[in-house]
Each structure stands twice: as C-alpha cells, then as structure tokens.
Design a protein around this motif. Structure first.
Motif, short mmCIF file in Angstrom:
data_model
loop_
_atom_site.label_atom_id
_atom_site.label_comp_id
_atom_site.label_asym_id
_atom_site.label_seq_id
_atom_site.Cartn_x
_atom_site.Cartn_y
_atom_site.Cartn_z
N TRP A 146 0.82 -1.21 0.00
CA TRP A 146 0.00 0.00 0.00
C TRP A 146 0.86 1.26 0.00
O TRP A 146 1.86 1.36 0.71
CB TRP A 146 -0.90 0.03 1.24
N SER A 147 0.42 2.23 -0.82
CA SER A 147 0.92 3.60 -0.75
C SER A 147 -0.10 4.40 0.04
O SER A 147 -1.23 4.59 -0.40
CB SER A 147 1.09 4.19 -2.15
N LEU B 147 -8.59 -1.49 5.74
CA LEU B 147 -7.21 -1.99 5.66
C LEU B 147 -7.04 -3.11 6.67
O LEU B 147 -7.26 -2.93 7.87
CB LEU B 147 -6.22 -0.86 5.94
N SER B 148 -6.64 -4.27 6.16
CA SER B 148 -6.52 -5.46 7.00
C SER B 148 -5.07 -5.84 7.20
O SER B 148 -4.27 -5.82 6.27
CB SER B 148 -7.28 -6.63 6.36
N ASN C 136 3.50 -3.14 3.76
CA ASN C 136 2.85 -4.44 3.84
C ASN C 136 2.04 -4.45 5.14
O ASN C 136 2.62 -4.47 6.24
CB ASN C 136 3.89 -5.56 3.83
N LEU C 137 0.71 -4.44 5.04
CA LEU C 137 -0.12 -4.32 6.23
C LEU C 137 -0.01 -5.55 7.13
O LEU C 137 -0.22 -5.46 8.35
CB LEU C 137 -1.59 -4.11 5.82
N TYR D 14 7.89 -1.70 5.62
CA TYR D 14 7.91 -0.89 4.40
C TYR D 14 8.93 -1.47 3.43
O TYR D 14 10.01 -1.92 3.83
CB TYR D 14 8.26 0.56 4.71
N THR D 15 8.58 -1.43 2.16
CA THR D 15 9.47 -1.91 1.10
C THR D 15 9.63 -0.81 0.06
O THR D 15 8.64 -0.26 -0.42
CB THR D 15 8.90 -3.16 0.43
#
Length: 867
Positions: free
Chosen positions: A259-260, A299-300, A789-790, A795-796
């Motif tokens: 996600w952004s 958002l899960s 990545n939730l 963060y990537t």
C-alpha cells in the motif's frame, strides 16, 4: 580544469571568427547604384533602435545572435491560454516551476523556470525588473516573480533568452530571462469575453477583457493605452478527478499486496472510530454492515480490519481565483529627439482553497476506550491568499549626440495577505470541544445530520470572521540608464558600444498575527541596495562574423561585490546558415530572508530511526555567499529552403556555492550530520541552516523547426519546439555526492527533470480563419516508492516507472467581420488522465500538478469585438 575548458572554448570561438575574416579579406568592395528617396520625411523621428533582450546595445530588432525564443502575438492568440502563467508553463523549455496546484503546501506564486531553475530565471516587464513574490520566508526560498501581473491582451510578444544574462541584468538571470513586451500602440476599443469549462462542468471560469488606445507617436506625437482584465474561476477539488481522489493505493508487487498511504488518511471521522485499550481500532458501520463507510478504506493486517477515512477528496487541487488586472501606458514626443514614456501596473488576485478538511479530535469513554472524531461540523479549513501588486515606471528615450539613451525610474510592490476564512479552531477550542460532554450516541451520528443539542456543542466555535495568518510584502525601487553608440565603422560594419548603470533598493516586511505568533515564527524586515555598472562591445570581425564582449560590476550593501563577464560569437558563412556561441559567468544573490539572523519553525519531518515526527527549525545565515555560475552555449540556425527553418542550441550551466537548506533526509541518514544538527530529547528538533550547499550541473539541447507551405485551401504551418535534457544533478550538502533528478524523482529536492518534452503543432490558416492542433509530450521517469505491507507492518522500497504523458489540443479562430473574432480551444481533447505519481512535493497522494494538468478535457470559447 573547468576554467581551462571554458577558456579553451572562448579561444576556439575567436579562432573560428578569424577564419572567415581572412577568407573575405581579398573580396573587392561591391558598388551599387544610388537610390533617390522621394518620400517626404515623417514629422517625428523614427526610433528604429530597440532594446534587445540580453544585450546592452540598442539596435535594430535582430536577435539571431542570441538564443532567444519569441512568442508572438499571433502565437499567444492561437495558444488558447487564459493568462500569462498558463502560456509560459506549457512551454518545453519550462519545468519544475511553482504553479497553482502546489498552493496547499508552498504558497501561491506561479513562476517561470527556464531549464527547471525557477530562482535563476529573471522575469522582466519591458526590460525592467519586478518585485519578488511578497511572502518570503527564512526556511523556504521564493526568489521569483509571480506571473499574475498583467492581462494577456496587453502583451505584444514574449522574448525568452535561454542563456545566462547576469552580465546584462545582474542577479537571478543565470538560467535565462523572460522579457514580457507590451503593445506599442492600440487603436480604438476592444472587448472580449471567454468561458472556460473543464470536464464534468467543474472549475468553470469566466473572463472579460477591455482594451482601449489612441494615437501613434510617429504621426500624432503621443499614444496612450489601457487594458483591463477580470477573471474568475471556481476551485477544482481532488475528489472531482479520478487521478487525485484516492488517499491510498494498493499495488501488487511480486504477488504481495503493498500500500501507498498518503498524508490524508485518518482513523478519525463521523461516525467516530473507537480505539480500545489494546490499541485496536473498530468502526460502528463496519461492525454493523461488515464494510467500512463510503470514502473509507478497509485496511486489514490479516487479523482484523481497520477503517481509514479518505480526507483527500475535500481538498482543493486547484484554488478558486478572483483576478483583477489593469495595465496602462503612454508615450509623448517631447521634440525631434526625445520621447517620455510611462506605465502603470495594478493587480489583485485572490486564491481561495480548502487546505484541510478538519482537525482530528478525541475523547476518552467510560470503558477506557477512546472515541476518534473530527471538527467536520465546523466545516473544512479554508484559506484565502490576497495578492496585491503595482509597478509604476517613468522614463525617457532619445539621443544625445551619437548616443542612443534610455533612462527609467520605477517603483513596485507585491503584497500577500494570508487568512483563514473558515473552519479554523485553535488549541484551546479543541480542548473545549473534547470536554463538551459528547456522548457515544452523538458520535455515532452522521455529522451532516447532527441534532440541535449536539450542534450546540460545536456552534460556539464556528469561525465568524477571517483570521489573519500573516501579511508580507516585497518592495523594489530601481533606476536604470542604458546608452549605446556606434564608435566607428569598419569595412565589415560598425563597432558598437553599450554602457549601463542600474541602482536598486529592495526591502521585505513580514508581519505574523500576534494571536497565533510565537517565537517559532518571528516578524522580520530587511532591506538592501545594489549599484551596478556594465558595458558591452560589439565588434564585426568580418562581413559575416562578429564578436561581443561584456563586463559587469555589482556592489551590494549587505554582502559585497560581484563581477561577471560574457563573450559571444556569431558567424554566418552564407545567407542560409548561422553558427553562434557564448560563454559567460553569472551570479545569484541570497534573498534578504535567507540572510536574517533569525530562526523559524514551519514544518515537521519523519525521523526514519526513531519513527517519530520532529519539528524542523530553519536558521538564516548572514554569511551566505552568492551562487556563481559558468554558462555556455553553441547554436545554429539553418534555412535549407524558403519554407523551412531549423535551429538548435546546446546549453550548459554549472553552479557553485548553491545555497538553500539541507534536506532533512540527507541530515538524518548521515551519522555525522545527524550528530551535528539533530537536537534529541522530548523537546528535540532538527536544525536546518541556510548554507552554501555545493555545486550543480545542467545540460541540454533546445531545438525548433518550422515548415510553411501555401496551398489552395490556405497556408499550412508545422511547428516543433522541444528540449532534450542531458544532465541535471546537484549536491544537497557541502562536499556531498551529486544526486541526479534527470528522469528520476529526487527525494532531496522533490523534483524530477524530464529527459524530453516537446510541443508539435499543425495549422491551416487563411486571412480570416485558422485551425491548429498541438501535441504536448513529456517523457516519463523513475521513482522510488515506499510501500507498506499491512500484514508484516514493514515498508518496502520499490522502483517504479511513471509513464510518459501526452495530450492533444485543438483550436480554431474565425473572423467573420472586421470587428468580430470568434475562437474555440479544446485542451486535452482525448481527456487523458495523468499517470500515477507516488513521489511528489505536495500533500496529495498520487498527484503532482507540476508535471501534468488535472483539469481534464477543457473547452474555451472566446468572442472579441473591436469598436
């Protein structure tokens, strides 16, 4: 090494200039029969000599020796542009300018930026300076002229010198000059109206222009003209366009959903989210229906779903505009040699916009959980920037013996008043709302359907009048004197000398409302004066070649002296082909605000190590040195056939001692700089000092081609203008590595320079009508996006490509009678959506208005009547 290269370049120019001189030394002088002039002389002297942009020599209007791009009156009319900023910012030579879409984060000016260097682009009106944008800050440089200065109806042409001109104009002309030249005469009255209608009927605009003029100086001994423009346009909101309405984007990266997440995501809203003691957030609508409300994101993290509200849709993507502009000028013949002239410029434009949809609020509940709601019942946070400007000029032009002279005295000001017009609540009011006894039942309502009792808890805090944020202005007084003469004549032509004297006094004054002022945002004022002498010598080396050399000495009251020089060469081996080259030095003075020994706090930054936001304190620096530059260019013009014209210029700009603030990322990621500039602790902050950062290097090719061909249906015209950028890199910290933004978004400068952009138009013209279509192209770029990545909470960073973007415009113009002219213009004919941008300088996720127009397909209809 660089000095050796440039002096070698200059020596090569001299050697090349000598070749045609030797080759033509034995050519006998040609004699022509005498011509008898029978026409009676005019009553008044004809002033054939004009001031050429970038030159100190008054001469006939021949600009081929300089890389000057001219936008003629006819091109202005064919462009369909509503105002000056729109006209200039669509040109291929411009990028990384300030424009209306950046309003929410950087204020309200619209700037020119030749080759992407806004602060190094000098904007002139009839060859004279204008005051900077009024709101200058210690921590953010706005060293440029706001383009909202005068009506398009007053402009005869625009000359853009795409080479450095500090030797002629002094500071700020390192990348080039935009010289706006107004009409010399206007006869009679003209009234025009224009309607602008973007796709979906959003952001509709209206404009009315009135022009009147009388007299021709050569015949009547005087002329006078007045232009009035009134313009209004409604705002365009982020929610009005698919490209800008999403505050979060999900991307599939190697089978993972990443996600952004933008700045405009919040857990707070109506109905309120509930945060448990364990930090888990739930929403009543999700609990009841199994899905989050409209304009919320579910958002899960793989275990449970949280509802995040999209607060981006309510923000203004482009502000509403209310603009009034007046330009008046006149000229009177004093005697056979002298004319007096004057001009007056008055303007006011108000930009109104939504800067934030609401404030996040919260109250504790009886069970220990926390209710997360907002100030939405009080309306969005709206602001208005009122810009007022004027410039008055008086001058003389004429002749003293053999000297052609132009002298002028001018005074101007740009003022910006920034206000909150709605929705603003201060800290004490927020605390009062949170202690007003709101119940869980009340927070479960839709805020648009609040009961009278619930509304009564908010109504005392409704903003009833505008709240001043700050009031700032810049002021400029200037005296300019330019004189030139032909010293002597040679077998190859006259040797001409131009001399100039200029004096300027500039000042700034920034007042912050005491009701919101703290030591973090001080008031300030400052002023400086500058005196400069410059000269230019033009020497014909042969009948087909000439050299120009110029020098300038500047003396500033606050940081000393600066010397600059320039050497140019032009060679025309035959009538169809010409080569030109130049090398010169330039400089740019620090702004007055940057040199103040003060501190201001304007923003926060995320510390990647601690994961928390920390305030950034900006420091002025009285010891700043001026930026210095070496610019060079080599160009050609070729007309292989009477229907073809081709041209290209290879340009290069090298800077040293560039000044600005070090990027927060550069400081926080470097252990040495972090230890030097980060103050840690509960009241910690980042020290950001205005410094001379290092060097920068820019290089590219400007090119153009034009083909004209008569047919039985009219004259066909094909025009191509483009810029191919070859290098764009800079240091963001002293002794740091070069970082490029060429085809790559630079997270330190928040800019990207396209490798290639061009405009290509094809038109068909007759005496009373014309049709033209234009393709506008900008190449894509790479960007590094940080995606979440939730499930893992990690963060990537991914490299992604932002595609190129092109649009087609179509315009038509028809003059059914001498008095009437009707025109229509359709911008973005195919209604193309700009590509997704995850890296940008603004608050909008997925959007950067500097690199694409988000109005969509836009129809402009105009009717003009001449009395």
């Amino acid at each position: 090494m660089n000095k050796f290269i440039h002096w070698s370049f200059a020596a090569t120019c001299l050697a090349l200039a000598a070749v045609p001189a030797m080759a033509n030394s034995s050519v006998p002088e040609q004699k022509y029969p005498a011509v008898e002039v029978k026409d009676a002389p005019l009553e008044y002297r004809q002033f054939e000599k004009v001031e050429i942009t970038g030159s100190a020599i008054l001469a006939k209007e021949a600009k081929e020796a300089l890389p000057v791009q001219v936008i003629t009156r006819r091109e202005i009319e064919r462009s369909g542009s509503t105002n000056l900023a729109e006209l200039l910012q669509q040109l291929p030579v411009m990028n990384n300018f300030a424009e209306n879409g950046t309003l929410a984060t950087s204020g309200g000016p619209q700037s020119a930026a030749i080759h992407g260097y806004a602060s190094g682009t000098l904007v002139l009106l009839n060859g004279r300076r204008l005051p900077y944008y009024g709101n200058n800050t210690i921590g953010g440089e706005r060293a440029y002229v706001d383009l909202n200065i005068l009506p398009l109806s007053a402009i005869e042409r625009i000359e853009m010198l795409t080479d450095g001109a500090s030797t002629r104009y002094g500071s700020d002309a390192m990348a080039g000059v935009v010289n706006i030249i107004t009409k010399s005469t206007v006869q009679g009255a003209t009234i025009s109206t224009q309607l602008t209608r973007p796709a979906g009927g959003k952001a509709v605009g209206e404009q009315m222009n009135l022009s009147w003029g009388k007299g021709k100086t050569e015949i009547d001994g005087f002329n006078v003209q007045v232009h009035l423009s009134l313009e209004k346009q409604k705002p365009l909101y982020a929610g009005d366009r698919t490209a800008s309405k999403e505050a979060a984007y999900a991307l599939d990266v190697n089978g993972q959903k990443l996600w952004s997440l933008g700045y405009n995501l919040t857990l707070h809203g109506w109905p309120a989210s509930i945060q448990s003691l364990g930090g888990i957030n739930s929403h009543p609508v999700l609990n009841q229906t199994g899905r989050c409300p409209d304009q919320w994101y579910g958002l899960s993290n793989g275990q449970y779903v949280e509802c995040y509200r999209n607060a981006q849709t309510a923000l203004s993507l482009y502000p509403g505009l209310d603009k009034k502009q007046v330009f008046a000028s006149g000229e009177v013949q004093l005697d056979s040699n002298w004319r007096a002239f004057g001009q007056l410029l008055l303007g006011e434009h108000v930009q109104s916009f939504v800067s934030k949809d609401s404030y996040d609020l919260g109250i504790p509940l009886d069970d220990g959980s926390y209710a997360l709601f907002t100030s939405q019942p009080l309306g969005p946070i709206t602001q208005a920037y009122t810009n007022k400007s004027y410039q008055a000029t008086l001058g003389l032009r004429g002749q003293i013996e053999d000297w052609d002279v132009v002298a002028s005295l001018s005074s101007g000001e740009h003022r910006v008043v920034r206000e909150y017009t709605g929705g603003i609540i201060r800290s004490a009011q927020r605390r009062a709302i949170q202690k007003s006894g709101l119940t869980l039942e009340e927070l479960a309502q839709d805020y648009r359907q609040l009961s009278a009792s619930t509304w009564a808890k908010f109504s005392p805090y409704l903003q009833k009048e505008n709240l001043l944020l700050d009031d700032a202005n810049t002021h400029l007084n200037a005296l300019d004197l330019l004189a030139s003469k032909e010293l002597t004549h040679t077998d190859h032509g006259p040797i001409a000398l131009g001399l100039g004297l200029s004096w300027r006094h500039e000042s700034i004054n920034n007042f912050v409302n005491p009701l919101i002022n703290t030591t973090a945002r001080p008031d300030f004022k400052a002023d400086r004066s500058n005196t400069a002498l410059y000269g230019e010598l033009q020497i014909p080396v042969s009948t087909r070649s000439e050299l120009t050399a110029s020098l300038r000495q500047d003396r500033y009251s606050d940081f000393g002296q600066v010397q600059t020089g320039k050497l140019g060469w032009r060679w025309r081996p035959d009538s169809d082909f010409m080569l030109r080259a130049s090398v010169g030095t330039g400089f740019r003075a620090p702004t007055l605000a940057q040199m103040l020994p003060l501190t201001t706090s304007l923003s926060y930054t995320l510390d990647p190590i601690s994961g928390s936001y920390i305030p950034v304190n900006y420091y002025g620096n009285p010891d700043l040195k001026p930026e210095r530059s070496i610019q060079s260019s080599v160009g050609m013009r070729w007309e292989p056939h009477p229907t073809w014209t081709l041209g290209a210029d290879l340009w290069q700009l090298q800077l040293k001692d560039t000044f600005g603030i070090m990027a927060a990322d550069s400081i926080l990621s470097d252990p040495v700089l972090r230890a030097q500039y980060l103050v840690e602790g509960p009241d910690g902050y980042l020290k950001s000092l205005n410094k001379n950062l290092g060097r920068a290097f820019y290089q590219g090719i400007d090119y153009d081609a034009q083909w004209r061909h008569p047919t039985d249906f009219g004259r066909l015209r094909l025009t191509l203008k483009g810029t191919w950028n070859l290098a764009s890199k800079s240091q963001s910290a002293p002794q740091g590595d070069y970082q490029s933004n060429l085809g790559q978004f630079n997270t330190n400068t928040y800019t990207v320079t396209p490798k290639h952009q061009f405009m290509m138009s094809l038109g068909l013209e007759q005496s009373n009508w014309s049709v033209v279509s234009t393709v506008n192209y900008r190449s894509g770029n790479q960007e590094t996006a940080s995606l979440l990545n939730l499930v893992t909470g990690e963060y990537t960073d991914i490299e992604r490509h932002v595609p190129s973007f092109w649009t087609i415009d179509l315009g038509a113009r028809w003059q059914p009678q001498r008095q009437w002219t009707l025109s229509a213009h359709m911008a973005n004919l195919t209604d193309k959506t700009p590509p997704l941008r995850l890296d940008s300088t603004g608050v909008f996720n997925g959007v950067d208005t500097r690199y694409a127009n988000y109005y969509g397909r836009t129809l402009k209809l105009k009717a003009e009547y001449k009395f």
